[in-house]
Scaffold this active site. Sequence first.
Site, mmCIF file in Angstrom:
data_model
loop_
_atom_site.group_PDB
_atom_site.id
_atom_site.type_symbol
_atom_site.label_atom_id
_atom_site.label_comp_id
_atom_site.label_asym_id
_atom_site.label_seq_id
_atom_site.Cartn_x
_atom_site.Cartn_y
_atom_site.Cartn_z
ATOM 1 N N GLU A 114 48.810 31.290 51.077
ATOM 2 C CA GLU A 114 48.347 30.518 52.232
ATOM 3 C C GLU A 114 48.409 29.020 51.941
ATOM 4 O O GLU A 114 48.850 28.601 50.888
ATOM 5 C CB GLU A 114 46.935 30.965 52.631
ATOM 6 C CG GLU A 114 46.879 31.775 53.938
ATOM 7 C CD GLU A 114 47.454 31.050 55.150
ATOM 8 O OE1 GLU A 114 47.591 29.813 55.122
ATOM 9 O OE2 GLU A 114 47.775 31.735 56.131
ATOM 10 N N GLU A 156 47.104 35.642 51.720
ATOM 11 C CA GLU A 156 46.842 36.445 52.916
ATOM 12 C C GLU A 156 47.662 37.723 52.826
ATOM 13 O O GLU A 156 48.801 37.699 52.390
ATOM 14 C CB GLU A 156 47.246 35.664 54.182
ATOM 15 C CG GLU A 156 47.168 36.495 55.458
ATOM 16 C CD GLU A 156 47.464 35.691 56.730
ATOM 17 O OE1 GLU A 156 47.055 34.512 56.808
ATOM 18 O OE2 GLU A 156 48.109 36.240 57.637
ATOM 19 N N ASP A 186 18.492 57.517 49.565
ATOM 20 C CA ASP A 186 17.283 56.821 49.957
ATOM 21 C C ASP A 186 17.630 55.607 50.822
ATOM 22 O O ASP A 186 18.075 54.580 50.316
ATOM 23 C CB ASP A 186 16.542 56.380 48.686
ATOM 24 C CG ASP A 186 15.305 55.555 48.998
ATOM 25 O OD1 ASP A 186 14.959 55.422 50.187
ATOM 26 O OD2 ASP A 186 14.696 55.044 48.035
ATOM 27 N N ARG A 192 40.847 33.647 66.430
ATOM 28 C CA ARG A 192 41.078 32.902 65.179
ATOM 29 C C ARG A 192 39.806 32.427 64.485
ATOM 30 O O ARG A 192 39.859 31.808 63.440
ATOM 31 C CB ARG A 192 41.980 31.696 65.465
ATOM 32 C CG ARG A 192 43.362 32.107 65.966
ATOM 33 C CD ARG A 192 44.197 30.914 66.386
ATOM 34 N NE ARG A 192 44.263 29.894 65.351
ATOM 35 C CZ ARG A 192 45.101 29.917 64.322
ATOM 36 N NH1 ARG A 192 45.949 30.905 64.174
ATOM 37 N NH2 ARG A 192 45.089 28.942 63.422
ATOM 38 N N HIS A 233 41.788 36.372 61.035
ATOM 39 C CA HIS A 233 42.197 36.461 62.436
ATOM 40 C C HIS A 233 42.219 37.925 62.852
ATOM 41 O O HIS A 233 42.640 38.784 62.082
ATOM 42 C CB HIS A 233 43.598 35.866 62.625
ATOM 43 C CG HIS A 233 43.682 34.413 62.252
ATOM 44 N ND1 HIS A 233 44.858 33.744 62.090
ATOM 45 C CD2 HIS A 233 42.699 33.511 62.008
ATOM 46 C CE1 HIS A 233 44.616 32.485 61.761
ATOM 47 N NE2 HIS A 233 43.313 32.310 61.707
ATOM 48 N N GLU A 259 42.249 36.466 54.737
ATOM 49 C CA GLU A 259 42.650 35.486 53.721
ATOM 50 C C GLU A 259 41.601 35.473 52.609
ATOM 51 O O GLU A 259 40.445 35.794 52.853
ATOM 52 C CB GLU A 259 42.756 34.091 54.348
ATOM 53 C CG GLU A 259 43.830 34.012 55.418
ATOM 54 C CD GLU A 259 43.844 32.705 56.200
ATOM 55 O OE1 GLU A 259 44.899 32.385 56.763
ATOM 56 O OE2 GLU A 259 42.800 32.026 56.275
ATOM 57 N N ARG A 319 48.208 26.615 68.371
ATOM 58 C CA ARG A 319 47.377 27.386 67.459
ATOM 59 C C ARG A 319 45.968 26.842 67.297
ATOM 60 O O ARG A 319 45.188 27.400 66.538
ATOM 61 C CB ARG A 319 48.040 27.403 66.071
ATOM 62 C CG ARG A 319 49.235 28.290 66.015
ATOM 63 C CD ARG A 319 50.022 28.059 64.732
ATOM 64 N NE ARG A 319 51.186 28.940 64.732
ATOM 65 C CZ ARG A 319 51.207 30.144 64.194
ATOM 66 N NH1 ARG A 319 50.142 30.609 63.589
ATOM 67 N NH2 ARG A 319 52.292 30.878 64.257
ATOM 68 N N GLU A 350 44.076 39.776 59.756
ATOM 69 C CA GLU A 350 44.806 38.909 58.817
ATOM 70 C C GLU A 350 43.826 38.288 57.828
ATOM 71 O O GLU A 350 43.532 37.099 57.900
ATOM 72 C CB GLU A 350 45.511 37.778 59.579
ATOM 73 C CG GLU A 350 46.496 38.212 60.631
ATOM 74 C CD GLU A 350 47.052 37.010 61.406
ATOM 75 O OE1 GLU A 350 47.521 36.048 60.774
ATOM 76 O OE2 GLU A 350 46.987 37.036 62.645
ATOM 77 N N GLU A 367 44.831 36.969 69.850
ATOM 78 C CA GLU A 367 44.465 36.703 68.454
ATOM 79 C C GLU A 367 43.213 35.831 68.422
ATOM 80 O O GLU A 367 43.248 34.667 68.797
ATOM 81 C CB GLU A 367 45.613 35.988 67.728
ATOM 82 C CG GLU A 367 45.294 35.685 66.267
ATOM 83 C CD GLU A 367 46.317 34.740 65.608
ATOM 84 O OE1 GLU A 367 46.985 33.969 66.328
ATOM 85 O OE2 GLU A 367 46.427 34.772 64.370
HETATM 86 N N1 GLN Z 1 43.085 29.363 56.755
HETATM 87 C C1 GLN Z 1 43.050 29.076 58.176
HETATM 88 C C2 GLN Z 1 41.673 29.447 58.741
HETATM 89 O O1 GLN Z 1 40.714 29.078 58.194
HETATM 90 C C3 GLN Z 1 44.147 29.794 58.924
HETATM 91 C C4 GLN Z 1 45.511 29.387 58.480
HETATM 92 C C5 GLN Z 1 46.589 30.168 59.162
HETATM 93 O O2 GLN Z 1 46.625 31.379 59.072
HETATM 94 N N2 GLN Z 1 47.459 29.521 59.849
HETATM 95 O O3 GLN Z 1 41.546 30.088 59.747
HETATM 96 MG MG MG Z 2 46.696 32.789 57.631
HETATM 97 MG MG MG Z 3 47.093 34.440 62.519
HETATM 98 MG MG MG Z 4 48.599 35.026 59.420
#
Ligand code: GLN
Ligand code: MG
Ligand code: MG
Ligand code: MG
Length: 444
Positions: A188, A195, A52, A335, A244, A133, A316, A131, A333
Amino acid sequence: HLYTKDEVRQMVKDEDIRFLRVMFTDLLGTIKSVDLPVSQLDKLMDNKIMFDGSSIDGFVRIEESDMYLYPDMSTWLVFPWGADHGKVARVICSVHMTDGTPFSGDPRNNLKRVIKEMQKMGFNSFNIGPEPEFFLFKTDDNGNPTTKVNDSENYFDMEPADIGEDCRRDIVLALEKMGFDVEAAHHEVAPGQHEVDFKYSNALEAADNIQTFKLVVKTIAKKYGLHATFMPKPLSGINGSGMHLNMSLFTQDGKNAFYDENDKNQLSETAYHFLGGLMKHARSYTAIVNPIVNSYKRLVPGYEAPVYVAWSTSNRSPLVRIPNDRGMGTRLELRSADPAANPYLAIAAVLEAGLDGLRNNLPPVHNVDENIYDMTVKERKNKGIVNLPDTLHSALKDLADDEVIKSSMGEHLYQSFEEAKTREYDAYRAHVSDWERQRYMEQY
Ligand code: GLN
Ligand code: MG
Ligand code: MG
Ligand code: MG
């Protein structure tokens, strides 16, 4: 591997499977499942399982509610955890209308549609390495989640062993038994945060894997008396959980289309234009990759989550980072994405953004190799760097104005998404929080 019906029947016999768990994903990214006794196997394989649709978020109205589940037999696997009532095999399905056409409100069907667009443009696959977390919280005597973590460890810390570590190891073992290629699993930055990274695969398989992964993590955590959450920012003052997305396009002859050894960054024109699309549409796909009110509590300065629309090969802090790997490992990547995202919708949205970059030869604007957080507001302004949306409300407005990203969902999904998310934001806006009372009760 695509099993034939006979192979499946044989496996069911050999492994003494008693139940079939038939899974699909709703608009909000929640896994829905129907359990069938194994006697229904032939009916399932003949695409005859009906359900359904009106009871599923974002699907259909009551009057057109009969829908069919078509199993994708390449997703067949047996759950590794013991079951008192016999083993359970699961299979992921796509949702079809009574006349057999794929239902456009099924996020998985929608992703397949966007993948076909990409294939028409000459690529073979969009590869995603996620990736995810998550946090592991203790539960109270009634089994409800608390906000207490059971360790005080940090990034990559190994000792002292605690149940969080044991639990994560068990998660990895379960995943491996189910055929996952786990590349890394670590603690992490935040206490109680973990992670697990698994090997990239094509977009559809990656989205399926993300859903299965969440189910495995939650199931194993429960065995340890822990509650696993993929909520993006469960606690203020410490890092939140992201997911990520590492992405690359592969050509028909199996080459990574993002790699060009002759370029100064060893990136191809294709990579730069795809990046251009990711930059241009960043504010509008945010509502999809960061889809809940809480997602925006993570996207603030100071917690390793991106805040600005920019890319870099060397640091980063921006939205898109280009990790050092080249050759087959060349990738972008993203993020910002978090694990509350519906992976089918999120991957379709970023793919559509990138493809728009390719169709229109968009330039890879907003390259910054300095830490954007150290820049003054004026410096950022001069470089044309904008912020990501700071609330779900603001993100939805940008999405509403972007036909390209809306088209990554199609009409049906977008309408349902818009309605559901507006309701969610309105409910949040009407709520008066402790923070407000603490801040204002005495002052005013
Ligand atoms: N926890 C971080 C975020 O919120 C990432 C940390 C990492 O993977 N370097 O994206
Ligand atoms: Mg991470
Ligand atoms: Mg990463
Ligand atoms: Mg990572």
